[in-house]
Structure formats: structure tokens, C-alpha cells
Design an enzyme around this catalytic site. Structure first.
Site, PDB file in Angstrom:
ATOM      1  N   ARG A   1      71.121  80.367 -27.071  1.00 41.38           N
ATOM      2  CA  ARG A   1      70.988  81.433 -28.071  1.00 41.38           C
ATOM      3  C   ARG A   1      70.408  82.724 -27.482  1.00 41.38           C
ATOM      4  O   ARG A   1      69.752  83.483 -28.187  1.00 41.38           O
ATOM      5  CB  ARG A   1      70.135  80.979 -29.256  1.00 41.38           C
ATOM      6  CG  ARG A   1      70.758  79.816 -30.010  1.00 41.38           C
ATOM      7  CD  ARG A   1      70.190  79.639 -31.384  1.00 41.38           C
ATOM      8  NE  ARG A   1      70.627  78.365 -31.929  1.00 41.38           N
ATOM      9  CZ  ARG A   1      69.941  77.226 -31.816  1.00 41.38           C
ATOM     10  NH1 ARG A   1      68.778  77.231 -31.216  1.00 41.38           N
ATOM     11  NH2 ARG A   1      70.410  76.115 -32.321  1.00 41.38           N
TER      12      ARG A   1
ATOM     13  N   HIS B   1      92.648  99.286 -19.083  1.00 47.00           N
ATOM     14  CA  HIS B   1      92.133  99.684 -20.394  1.00 47.00           C
ATOM     15  C   HIS B   1      92.128 101.204 -20.566  1.00 47.00           C
ATOM     16  O   HIS B   1      92.580 101.733 -21.581  1.00 47.00           O
ATOM     17  CB  HIS B   1      90.722  99.120 -20.597  1.00 47.00           C
ATOM     18  CG  HIS B   1      90.098  99.510 -21.903  1.00 47.00           C
ATOM     19  ND1 HIS B   1      90.628  99.115 -23.111  1.00 47.00           N
ATOM     20  CD2 HIS B   1      89.017 100.272 -22.199  1.00 47.00           C
ATOM     21  CE1 HIS B   1      89.889  99.611 -24.102  1.00 47.00           C
ATOM     22  NE2 HIS B   1      88.907 100.315 -23.574  1.00 47.00           N
TER      23      HIS B   1
ATOM     24  N   HIS C   1      91.365 103.910 -29.682  1.00 44.72           N
ATOM     25  CA  HIS C   1      91.327 102.495 -29.334  1.00 44.72           C
ATOM     26  C   HIS C   1      92.162 101.608 -30.244  1.00 44.72           C
ATOM     27  O   HIS C   1      92.556 100.516 -29.835  1.00 44.72           O
ATOM     28  CB  HIS C   1      89.873 102.006 -29.309  1.00 44.72           C
ATOM     29  CG  HIS C   1      89.158 102.375 -28.038  1.00 44.72           C
ATOM     30  ND1 HIS C   1      88.980 103.683 -27.639  1.00 44.72           N
ATOM     31  CD2 HIS C   1      88.605 101.607 -27.061  1.00 44.72           C
ATOM     32  CE1 HIS C   1      88.323 103.696 -26.484  1.00 44.72           C
ATOM     33  NE2 HIS C   1      88.087 102.460 -26.121  1.00 44.72           N
TER      34      HIS C   1
ATOM     35  N   ASN D   1      85.560 104.463 -30.963  1.00 37.65           N
ATOM     36  CA  ASN D   1      86.860 103.801 -30.911  1.00 37.65           C
ATOM     37  C   ASN D   1      88.023 104.785 -30.982  1.00 37.65           C
ATOM     38  O   ASN D   1      89.169 104.387 -31.201  1.00 37.65           O
ATOM     39  CB  ASN D   1      86.974 102.782 -32.049  1.00 37.65           C
ATOM     40  CG  ASN D   1      86.106 101.570 -31.790  1.00 37.65           C
ATOM     41  OD1 ASN D   1      86.067 101.056 -30.681  1.00 37.65           O
ATOM     42  ND2 ASN D   1      85.393 101.138 -32.809  1.00 37.65           N
TER      43      ASN D   1
ATOM     44  N   LYS E   1      78.141  95.460 -26.628  1.00 38.69           N
ATOM     45  CA  LYS E   1      79.307  94.685 -27.037  1.00 38.69           C
ATOM     46  C   LYS E   1      79.639  93.682 -25.954  1.00 38.69           C
ATOM     47  O   LYS E   1      79.804  94.039 -24.791  1.00 38.69           O
ATOM     48  CB  LYS E   1      80.507  95.604 -27.275  1.00 38.69           C
ATOM     49  CG  LYS E   1      80.462  96.319 -28.611  1.00 38.69           C
ATOM     50  CD  LYS E   1      81.830  96.881 -28.941  1.00 38.69           C
ATOM     51  CE  LYS E   1      81.818  97.600 -30.266  1.00 38.69           C
ATOM     52  NZ  LYS E   1      83.161  98.123 -30.596  1.00 38.69           N
TER      53      LYS E   1
ATOM     54  N   HIS F   1      94.348  99.176 -28.192  1.00 40.50           N
ATOM     55  CA  HIS F   1      94.309  97.713 -28.270  1.00 40.50           C
ATOM     56  C   HIS F   1      95.690  97.149 -28.588  1.00 40.50           C
ATOM     57  O   HIS F   1      96.060  96.090 -28.079  1.00 40.50           O
ATOM     58  CB  HIS F   1      93.292  97.262 -29.329  1.00 40.50           C
ATOM     59  CG  HIS F   1      91.872  97.390 -28.855  1.00 40.50           C
ATOM     60  ND1 HIS F   1      90.796  97.180 -29.686  1.00 40.50           N
ATOM     61  CD2 HIS F   1      91.352  97.709 -27.651  1.00 40.50           C
ATOM     62  CE1 HIS F   1      89.681  97.372 -28.998  1.00 40.50           C
ATOM     63  NE2 HIS F   1      89.991  97.695 -27.770  1.00 40.50           N
TER      64      HIS F   1
ATOM     65  N   LYS G   1      76.907 107.927 -25.413  1.00 40.03           N
ATOM     66  CA  LYS G   1      77.142 106.618 -26.017  1.00 40.03           C
ATOM     67  C   LYS G   1      75.839 106.055 -26.579  1.00 40.03           C
ATOM     68  O   LYS G   1      75.821 105.488 -27.678  1.00 40.03           O
ATOM     69  CB  LYS G   1      77.749 105.645 -25.002  1.00 40.03           C
ATOM     70  CG  LYS G   1      77.964 104.269 -25.618  1.00 40.03           C
ATOM     71  CD  LYS G   1      79.074 103.476 -25.013  1.00 40.03           C
ATOM     72  CE  LYS G   1      79.285 102.178 -25.810  1.00 40.03           C
ATOM     73  NZ  LYS G   1      80.292 101.312 -25.221  1.00 40.03           N
TER      74      LYS G   1
ATOM     75  N   GLU H   1      87.851 107.343 -20.479  1.00 44.38           N
ATOM     76  CA  GLU H   1      86.735 107.197 -21.428  1.00 44.38           C
ATOM     77  C   GLU H   1      85.804 108.414 -21.351  1.00 44.38           C
ATOM     78  O   GLU H   1      85.190 108.797 -22.349  1.00 44.38           O
ATOM     79  CB  GLU H   1      85.944 105.912 -21.160  1.00 44.38           C
ATOM     80  CG  GLU H   1      86.717 104.633 -21.435  1.00 44.38           C
ATOM     81  CD  GLU H   1      86.774 104.221 -22.924  1.00 44.38           C
ATOM     82  OE1 GLU H   1      86.099 104.864 -23.757  1.00 44.38           O
ATOM     83  OE2 GLU H   1      87.501 103.269 -23.234  1.00 44.38           O
TER      84      GLU H   1
ATOM     85  N   GLU I   1      77.800  98.641 -35.477  1.00 40.26           N
ATOM     86  CA  GLU I   1      79.038  99.169 -36.048  1.00 40.26           C
ATOM     87  C   GLU I   1      79.083  98.934 -37.554  1.00 40.26           C
ATOM     88  O   GLU I   1      80.074  98.451 -38.089  1.00 40.26           O
ATOM     89  CB  GLU I   1      80.231  98.475 -35.377  1.00 40.26           C
ATOM     90  CG  GLU I   1      81.383  99.396 -35.102  1.00 40.26           C
ATOM     91  CD  GLU I   1      82.345  98.812 -34.080  1.00 40.26           C
ATOM     92  OE1 GLU I   1      82.770  97.673 -34.259  1.00 40.26           O
ATOM     93  OE2 GLU I   1      82.644  99.500 -33.094  1.00 40.26           O
TER      94      GLU I   1
ATOM     95  N   ARG J   1      79.276 104.375 -35.337  1.00 45.45           N
ATOM     96  CA  ARG J   1      79.652 103.858 -34.028  1.00 45.45           C
ATOM     97  C   ARG J   1      81.166 103.813 -33.846  1.00 45.45           C
ATOM     98  O   ARG J   1      81.680 103.819 -32.735  1.00 45.45           O
ATOM     99  CB  ARG J   1      79.050 102.457 -33.821  1.00 45.45           C
ATOM    100  CG  ARG J   1      79.341 101.896 -32.460  1.00 45.45           C
ATOM    101  CD  ARG J   1      78.405 100.789 -32.064  1.00 45.45           C
ATOM    102  NE  ARG J   1      78.856 100.181 -30.819  1.00 45.45           N
ATOM    103  CZ  ARG J   1      78.115  99.442 -30.021  1.00 45.45           C
ATOM    104  NH1 ARG J   1      76.870  99.203 -30.338  1.00 45.45           N
ATOM    105  NH2 ARG J   1      78.597  98.952 -28.910  1.00 45.45           N
TER     106      ARG J   1
END
Lengths: 363, 363
Positions: B121, B266, B249, B246, B143, B253, B227, B185, B237, B242
Site C-alpha cells: 500500500r 507519446h 491528449h 490534457n 500519475k 490517446h 506543471k 509537451e 484531477e 488539472r
């Protein structure tokens, strides 16, 4: 209906404790997750009828629903089952508002909770525990996870549910052995935090074993409140306070790992583990023999084991205990009572004394 | 050395941005995780020498160390690789203080980050990004995750590192295509948050492509600060803020999913995605043609793609976009510019317009 509020700021949630209110779960879900319009109800093959009934109630309250059943038993609590549920969520085009509903015992709650915690980096989660153990322990507090061949709950996350719905009517179909297993955790709350709860248990063995709804609601709601108090102060097991909940569990996890998941029910392992912990506290001069005696007597009255199995080697058990999440740099740490209703985290316990206790408990 | 502080209360951490300081990582790790005495350094087969050097520095600073390499490439970012690393951690008897060090690009960072987030955990995590993309994006913000056949990063968690160590010297061995991919980016930060950064990029194409250390440190540190500003205000998010990160994105994606992970880097997908997003904003009357023109010119100067591949069917792309994490109840939402340096989250965009944009971008 009794409501226990778990105050965790932005992650606060309610635990509803009720009896025989099947239609209550739909409105409760709507209140917990007002933005959700779709839900997947996850259960195991033992609780298929409960899963269907919860699904019907959610559908009646406007949710688009789906269900998924995993095989009953601890052996379902692994990464493969998680991957199966990830596939299922992908197939139903789940988004971040899709509600995951866990109907069942600790295995389903931990597994579905882990899936909710990690799919799309977090879906809302509603816990509907159907066993006493899940009601008083695993559905409250945000621990989720699956097993690894080398350790129980080794893969997981802290993830708080959006709500917990406890209907004691689920217990009427629970096998006796599982019900008694849940009582071990209730005894634990008495020993670690609440001598009055302990005395209530001693005075009410018969109605509790007869599953009298009033007695059961009392011990369930009280256990949830006690656990919530601890979790509120140490959500992620960082300050050491939350560790008190692990009383008996370092031993118990070793018994479960060495015995093989499923040989003992979790509560049975905890019962024997608490007996070991009390013996360890006594050997370290922290308590007299009375605490262990009262505890053993109550556990026996509830039909729970108070000795470990002699075939489990002391070395093997110790090896597992050193890998315990509470261990630091391989040093053994235990939660031990100082009096009834109070425990402390004790670091660097000599291995020799632990060996003596394990040998004594295996007699 | 420049330090960017990410202020997230109990989860605050530092990003160190430096050049050619191989021995700095050891003391930095000690400062970030003073209680850790053991570390596993995870990398891929492309960065084996970097992994060994980081390991040596940690060992020289008192850590018991181990390493684990996964095959290079996006195809390693899955549950099987995670399971392999879980086994490795279990074998080294990792406890909650064992440091996970991710040396490499976004794949290693996301994968090792997910493993750190879910083993026991949560283990402390040190990010050591070696690609420009990882330096300015994936190693900052918490993330973590792995891919699922039905979607990129579909399984994961928000989990903040204990620290990020960025040495621009790692970039000297980075293939040109990967370096350019990272610049996409950086361009994104200019468009969404900082028109001055955008102008700096336009004015410094040559030194940036030549990897001049001063220019690179400036754009890396500025990107990390931008960022961090966003992440500080919307860690998980939840508020929508936030989501500005994206930009481009949702398209990107879809390109990556339909094209197959690994067909495009990417940043290449993000470059084409930003072109689509600017065209969408223009069609919706939110911006004039100038923004898209300047953006396309800069991306072309950096050698990045500005069109989607014609063989990807519009229906297939749309199907993936509807499953995007930013979608709600199947409705398409996009981050779109309103002027250079400012974007907004736009809900319920008509599918017809998205189809037109996709068709135009595939020409």
C-alpha cells in the site's frame, strides 16, 4: 438506521447500520454518489442472490447496472481476478463516475476496492458487507488489496469508499463458522480500545451467538465507530496509531500465510494471534496473566481457536513475520496490550521471546 | 542546481534540476527519504548504464541496493511487468521504507510508480527521468499506471514521489526522435499556460535542438514549475483545473490506442493531437487561425508530426475517445485554447465537428 460518520475531510463518508431494509441501499447510493449513473455490482458465488437484489435496487433508482461474480474464497483475491474485473469495466465503457459496489465479505471488498482504487486512477466505491467480519473491519477504513504468493495484502492501496451500507439481515444466511470468525475482530476492539465493549461481549455471549438483531447492531455500530476513530487520526498508517488495529495480526498473517490462505478463516487466525500477543505481553512483563485469561475465555465462548497448529514450523512463521508490513528493516514489532482497552506498538522485540511464545501456543 | 518545490502539504516534494552532477543523486535521495536504508533501482534495457550508476551512488550513500530491468518500450507498461516487479520486491523482503527508484522515461516512471503506489500500500518513490518527456511531464504530478488492451493508463493511481532528480546530462545519449517528442509537451505548456515560454521556444529553436544545457535547463525547470502550479491546485484531477494538462491528449490517446502502443512516440501523438485541438477550437469559433498556425509552425520546426495517419478510421478513433478518462457518461470533452497561454475545458462538443476535424487532420 444508525449512521457512523467517518470524518476524513474531502474523503469523509457515512456508514449506515440497519436491519432488514433491502430497499434502503438504492437511495443511500444516490446520496453517496449523486453524479453516478452507472454501477457494477461485484460479488462472489456465495452471495449471488444478494448481488442480484442490490442490483435491482440500484436499477430501480436510475442506475445503469452490470454485475460480476468471482469464485468464493480467499483464492480469488489476486491480480488475476483484478485483471478480470479491469476487463469487465473496460467492456462496459466505465468512466470516472461509474460506481463500483462490493457485495460480500472481506475478499470481495478488498478485491473490488483495489479495482476501484486503480481503474482510471479511482472510481467511486460503495461497500455492502454481508459478513460480520467485513461489517466490523474490512469495509471500514480504506484498506484495499490483493494477495501475493509471498504475503497477504502485499499489493494494494489506501482508498476510501464513498459509503458503506450495513444491513444485519445479510447475517441470517451466514454460516456459523464465519459468524464466529467475525466476532474475533469485535473482541479485538474491546481489548485494544474499549473495556466496556469487552464487558458487554462477556455479558451477552448467548444473544450474540443467537444473532439477536439489537445486540448485533450494537456491537457492529460500536466496532465501526471505534475503527473510524482510529482511521480518522491515522488514515494511512503513518503515525503508528492505526497500527493498534493490527493487534494479533502479525501472528495471524503468519498463520494464514504458512497455513495457506483459506486453511483458517481470518478471524480464527486473529483469535489465535491475539492469544499469542497477550502471552508475549505477559512474557515481556507488560500485563499480568488476567488479561490473557479473560480474552481466551471469551474467545473460547465464541468457539474460536486459541492455539496455533503444531505442524507450522517456528522458523517459517518467523520468516513471514519479518516480512510483515509493520516490520521495519527486518526488526519485529508488535501491538501489545498494557491493560484491557489499551495497546501500544512495541518495537524490536527479542526474537527469542517470540519463539518461546510460538512454541507455547503450538502446544 | 535549481529546485522546484511541489507544495502538496504532507505529500510535498522537491524537483532538482541540474546538469552533469552524477554524484548528486545519492545525497538528494538521503534528504528525500531519511528513513530508507534499502532501495530497488528500476530501469529498462536502454538505460542499463544509468541504472548501474544511480545504484552505485545510492550504495555509496549507505543504501542496500538491488536493480531490476524491464524490456525497453511501451509494451512493458502492463500488469505482467508490474507482477514481475512485485515478485522482485517480495524476494528482497521489501518493507514500507524500501525506496523505489525509477530511472528512465515515462514507461519506467509510470510502471515503477504504480508498483511503488501499490506494493505494501505504498513505498517511497524517487523519480530519475532520463528522457525529456519524462523530465517535463510524466515524472512530475503523481500519475502512475499501466496500460490495458482497451486503453492507455487505464489501471493506475495518483501517487506522489518523495523527490525527482533531473540531470540534463542524461539527455546527451537520448535519440533525436525521443528528444523532439519531449519538446511537444514543452510546446504544450506554452500554449496552455505561458505565452512567454512559447515565444522563448520560437526564438530558440536552434539552441534547443542542439541541446544547449542552459536553454534545456530553462525549459525543463519552467515546464516543471508550470506543471507543479497546476498539480498543487488539483492534485487528483477533481476540480477540472488539472485537466488543462490534457490539452491535445484526448486525440493523442486515441491515436496511440488505435495505432497500437509504440507506433508513435507519446510526444508525437500529442503534437498531432494539439493540431487537432486547435482546429477544433477554431471550428467552434473559440480562436482565430493564428494560434493554430504558430503552433503548427513551431511543432514543424521541432520536426514533429502535425497530421494523423489516414488509415486510422474516424469511427474507431471516436470510440476510443468516448472511453477517455475525461469523458463523462459518453459525452466528449476537450481542453481547447481561448488564446495563447490559456485553455478551457469544453464539455459536450458535437460529434459532427470532431469528425470533421479528424477527417481534416488525416489529409
Amino acid at each position: 438506521m444508525h449512521t457512523v460518520r467517518v470524518n476524513l475531510g474531502p474523503r469523509a463518508y457515512d456508514i449506515a447500520v440497519t436491519s432488514n431494509d433491502p430497499s434502503g441501499v438504492g437511495p443511500f447510493a444516490c446520496r453517496c454518489v449523486p453524479k453516478s449513473t452507472a454501477a457494477i455490482v461485484i460479488g462472489d458465488t456465495n452471495v449471488e442472490s444478494h448481488v442480484q437484489r442490490v442490483r435491482e435496487q440500484l436499477a430501480a433508482n436510475g442506475f445503469r447496472t452490470d454485475t460480476s461474480l468471482v469464485p468464493a474464497g480467499e483464492s480469488s483475491k489476486n491480480l488475476f481476478s483484478a485483471a478480470f474485473l479491469f476487463d469487465k469495466l473496460a467492456d462496459m465503457t466505465a468512466d470516472r463516475q461509474t460506481l463500483v459496489v462490493a457485495v460480500g465479505g472481506g475478499v470481495v471488498g478488498d478485491l473490488a476496492g483495489f479495482v476501484a482504487a486503480t481503474y482510471n486512477r479511482g472510481l467511486p466505491l460503495l461497500m455492502v458487507p454481508t459478513t460480520l467480519l467485513a461489517m466490523v473491519d474490512s469495509s471500514v477504513g480504506g484498506k484495499t488489496g490483493v494477495n501475493h504468493p509471498k504475503g497477504k495484502n502485499l499489493i494494494g492501496a489506501f482508498y476510501q469508499p464513498a459509503g458503506v451500507w450495513i444491513d444485519t439481515a445479510f447475517l441470517t444466511t451466514l454460516p456459523d463458522r464465519e459468524y464466529r470468525s467475525g466476532l474475533a475482530e469485535v473482541v479485538k476492539y474491546g481489548v485494544i480500545l474499549d473495556h466496556e465493549l469487552f464487558a458487554f461481549l462477556e455479558a451477552n455471549v448467548a444473544p450474540i451467538l443467537a444473532r439477536d438483531p439489537t445486540a448485533v447492531r450494537h456491537i457492529v455500530a460500536r466496532s465501526c465507530r471505534l475503527k473510524a476513530d482510529v482511521v480518522e487520526q491515522d488514515e494511512r498508517e503513518e503515525t503508528g496509531l492505526r497500527a493498534v488495529l493490527n493487534y494479533g495480526h502479525t501472528f495471524a498473517h503468519a498463520f494464514e500465510t504458512v497455513g495457506g490462505y483459506g486453511a483458517w478463516l481470518h478471524g480464527e487466525a486473529v483469535a489465535a494471534g491475539m492469544v499469542c500477543a497477550a502471552k508475549l505481553a505477559e512474557r515481556l512483563g507488560r500485563v499480568g496473566p488476567e488479561l490473557g485469561d479473560r480474552q481466551a475465555k471469551l474467545l473460547e465462548a465464541f468457539g474460536l481457536p486459541t492455539t496455533a497448529k503444531p505442524e507450522w514450523g517456528v522458523d517459517t512463521l518467523l520468516d513471514v513475520m519479518r516480512r510483515d508490513k509493520k516490520a521495519e528493516a527486518g526488526k519485529l514489532r508488535f501491538v501489545l496490550p498494557s491493560r484491557l482497552g489499551h495497546v501500544e506498538l512495541v518495537g524490536d522485540v527479542p526474537e527469542r521471546v517470540v519463539r518461546e511464545v510460538l512454541a507455547e501456543c503450538q502446544r
